[in-house]
Design a protein around this motif. Structure first.
Motif, short mmCIF file in Angstrom:
data_model
loop_
_atom_site.label_atom_id
_atom_site.label_comp_id
_atom_site.label_asym_id
_atom_site.label_seq_id
_atom_site.Cartn_x
_atom_site.Cartn_y
_atom_site.Cartn_z
N VAL A 200 0.83 -1.22 0.00
CA VAL A 200 0.00 0.00 0.00
C VAL A 200 0.86 1.27 0.00
N PRO A 201 1.86 1.40 0.95
CA PRO A 201 2.68 2.62 0.89
C PRO A 201 3.44 2.77 -0.42
N ALA A 202 3.83 1.66 -1.06
CA ALA A 202 4.57 1.76 -2.33
C ALA A 202 3.66 2.31 -3.42
N GLU A 203 2.43 1.85 -3.46
CA GLU A 203 1.52 2.36 -4.49
C GLU A 203 1.20 3.83 -4.23
N ALA A 204 1.13 4.17 -2.92
CA ALA A 204 0.84 5.57 -2.58
C ALA A 204 1.97 6.47 -3.08
N VAL A 205 3.22 6.03 -2.95
CA VAL A 205 4.35 6.85 -3.41
C VAL A 205 4.25 7.07 -4.92
N GLN A 206 3.97 5.99 -5.66
CA GLN A 206 3.91 6.10 -7.12
C GLN A 206 2.79 7.05 -7.55
N GLU A 207 1.67 6.97 -6.86
CA GLU A 207 0.54 7.82 -7.22
C GLU A 207 0.85 9.28 -6.89
N ARG A 208 1.48 9.49 -5.73
CA ARG A 208 1.79 10.87 -5.33
C ARG A 208 2.85 11.50 -6.24
#
Ligand code: ATP
Ligand code: MG
Length: 603
Positions: A200-208
């Motif tokens: 989840v945090p990895a996908e959040a970084v990519q989206e941000r």
């Protein structure tokens, strides 16, 4: 819930496989070399441990036991150790080099594919997606996706190292192998936790990352507006909030990765410790030699490398896949259907017949309904109407770039939607109210040939190209170009910032004219030009382009009066067709044109 998670994992595996296959097809060489380097590196790590064992058994222990060792033995062992060291160093170099090359090449491949797709996608796609979003796909997303194939050889090499090590230990001492083997379930467990915690945090970084690019682009693009409206602070705050969000997301991810990394790394270390203790008993009972124990301890301690490599890559897979999914979404965007059974465009000046044309933007109400009119070959027809009445939409539909919802446009009797794109592009040219100039020279912008230099040599294509002079003359831009420090070779800066709005419009108009179109479409293309020059341009076009059919969106009374006929639009429907003088009898038309003229006088 569990089913959902399993389905999610399968999806991840499928997407990873698709990504890896795509990368291997594009760049088999570096990936294969990476595999060789990684296998060699793994093997040399095991060989290093074996060499240490031999050093211990054949050199160190005899030295303590007998007080002397044969020089030949010392030399042989030292040469073996050195050779292993050299192989390890070279393999390490190959590993790193191929990682860099694979990443850079596949990143470039994805970027090219996405940009190529952007060029093929219809206008409606570009209208629906922001520039920042599109930029993020070719930068951060492509980069993230390229990581997985670049790091794959390392993972495979390290996996082999792992298996070889365990096999070797099993052969030499099954009891110690059992002790060491206990670390496998522990590692599997920790890695599975790792994956779940990091996803989840990895996908959040990519989206941000994508959002930061989007906001930054929007605020730079609207810099002048942002400044004049005094919104600098608001924009700065908006960007700062996004940047802070990205920073926090990155820190959250890093902290989680770091905590889990420490846990993963501690497993081989603890295992080595247990092996030392159990191994001491095994040496004592004569089951193994001291050298074998030294090798085992060393090899288990070294398993930190593959465990960390595999763990790191697995932990990063969600971020890399998130990037790939976003890139793939662009590549999967449906292309406009190929022109079925393309018709040739008949030669000669174009007769344009618009029949019952309708158009709606995605999710919007009808922008055009039942629009019909006829433009005889070589004639000039003006389209006018209030703001939002569908003038630009009609012009866009006439370019053939967006498919209409209903109705047809016939060019010399041929259906526009069935004319081959090459024929259509050769015949039709358009200029819009918002001109787009490239950061090249004036001549480059008119001829769309940025290698051209007018002054470089007389034999140069641009200097020799009569289209440039003719187009500049018709667009009343000759004096403007001659007045520039380097004439037509003068660069215009990004988007033509060094020119005024009216000057930019005239260069964009010259570009459309240099195309020598058979159908010229102008959407308020001279709205920023002063009234006198606009009049000169329009009457120049009427007399100079007798074999070009011209459709011009305008609200200027003078231009309307020059047109052979005027199509008056109201809310996407034709409210009147005739000469300007005839239409003035319609109350709404008269009031509208007068209001536009008043506006212009006041401006
Ligand atoms: P103007 O004189 O202001 O340039 P126009 O006559 O050229 O107006 P259009 O741009 O053709 O008007 O717009 C017609 C209608 O379609 C308007 O209601 C507008 O809001 C809508 N519209 C235009 N572009 C889009 C778009 N990209 N997406 C959705 N709706 C749009
Ligand atoms: Mg418009």
């Amino acid at each position: 819930m569990t089913d959902q998670r399993t389905a999610g994992r399968f999806k991840q595996v499928r997407r990873s496989r698709a990504l890896l296959l795509a990368a291997f097809r594009a760049h088999p060489g570096p990936i294969a070399w990476g595999l060789v380097g990684s296998l060699l590196y793994g093997t040399s790590l095991v060989a290093w441990s074996v060499a240490l064992g031999v050093l211990c058994n054949d050199v160190v222990i005899p030295r303590f036991d007998d007080g002397h060792v044969a020089t030949g033995t010392v030399l042989a062992v030292l040469v073996a150790v050195a050779a292993v060291g050299v192989v390890q160093g070279s393999a390490g170099l190959i590993r790193r080099w191929t990682l860099v090359v694979t990443r850079a090449r596949f990143d470039a491949t994805l970027r090219d594919a996405v940009v190529r797709r952007y060029h093929q996608l219809p206008m409606t796609y570009h209208q629906a997606h922001s520039t920042g979003q599109k930029l993020a796909h070719v930068t951060t997303d492509a980069e993230a996706a390229a990581e997985l194939p670049a790091r794959l050889p390392d993972v495979l090499g390290m996996l082999v190292l792992f298996v070889v090590t365990v096999g070797w230990v099993v052969v030499v001492d099954p009891v110690l192998a059992l002790v060491g083997g206990m670390m496998i379930p522990a590692l599997l467990l920790v890695n599975s936790v790792y994956q779940k915690q990091v996803e989840v945090p990895a996908e959040a970084v990519q989206e941000r990352l994508g959002r930061v690019t989007e906001v930054a682009h929007e605020s730079f693009d609207g810099a002048a507006l942002v400044k004049t409206l005094g919104r600098d602070r608001v924009e700065r705050d908006r960007f700062a909030a996004e940047a802070a969000g990205l920073r926090d997301a990155k820190i959250r991810l890093a902290v989680r990765e770091w905590m889990l990394d420490s846990l993963v790394e501690s497993i081989p270390t603890v295992t080595s410790l247990v092996i030392v203790i159990v191994g001491a008993f095994r040496v004592n009972s004569g089951a193994i030699t001291v050298g074998a124990l030294v090798s085992f301890v060393n090899v288990f301690a070294m398993l930190v490398v593959p465990v960390r490599t595999i763990g790191n890559v697995l932990g990063d897979v969600p971020r890399m896949l998130a990037g790939y999914t976003r890139v793939q979404a662009v590549l999967d965007e449906p292309l406009p259907p190929a022109t079925a059974d393309p018709q040739p465009l008949p030669d000669g000046p174009l007769d344009v017949r618009v029949q019952d044309l309708s158009f709606a933007y995605p999710g919007g109400a009808a922008a055009l309904s039942g629009v019909s009119f006829h433009v005889p070959a070589g004639a000039t027809v003006a389209i006018t109407g209030g703001t939002g009445s569908g003038k630009s939409t009609l012009l866009l539909a006439l370019t053939g770039l967006v498919p209409p919802a209903g109705g047809t446009v016939l060019l010399n009797g041929a259906d526009l939607s069935r004319i081959s794109p090459a024929d259509r592009v050769a015949a039709v040219a358009a200029a819009f109210q918002e001109p787009f100039l490239f950061a090249g020279s004036l001549a480059g912008n008119v001829l769309l040939d940025f290698d051209a230099s007018v002054s470089a040599s007389a034999s140069d294509s641009a200097a020799a190209d009569p289209r440039l002079d003719e187009a500049l003359r018709l667009a009343r831009a000759t004096a403007l170009v001659d007045g520039q420090p380097n004439g037509a070779d003068t660069p215009v800066g990004e988007r033509g910032v060094t020119l005024s709005g009216g000057e930019r419009q005239r260069i964009a108009l010259a570009r459309a004219l240099a195309h020598r179109p058979r159908l010229l479409l102008l959407d308020e293309a001279t709205s920023a030009v002063d009234a006198t020059t606009r009049q000169e341009i329009m009457s120049g076009l009427a007399t100079g382009l007798t074999s070009t059919t011209t459709i011009v969106v305008t609200t200027s009374a003078a231009t309307l009066a020059l047109a052979d006929a005027v199509v008056y639009l109201q809310q996407g429907r034709v409210a009147g067709i005739g000469s300007h003088a005839d239409l003035l009898r319609i109350d709404g038309y008269d009031r509208l044109i007068r209001a536009y003229e008043r506006e212009r006088v006041q401006a």
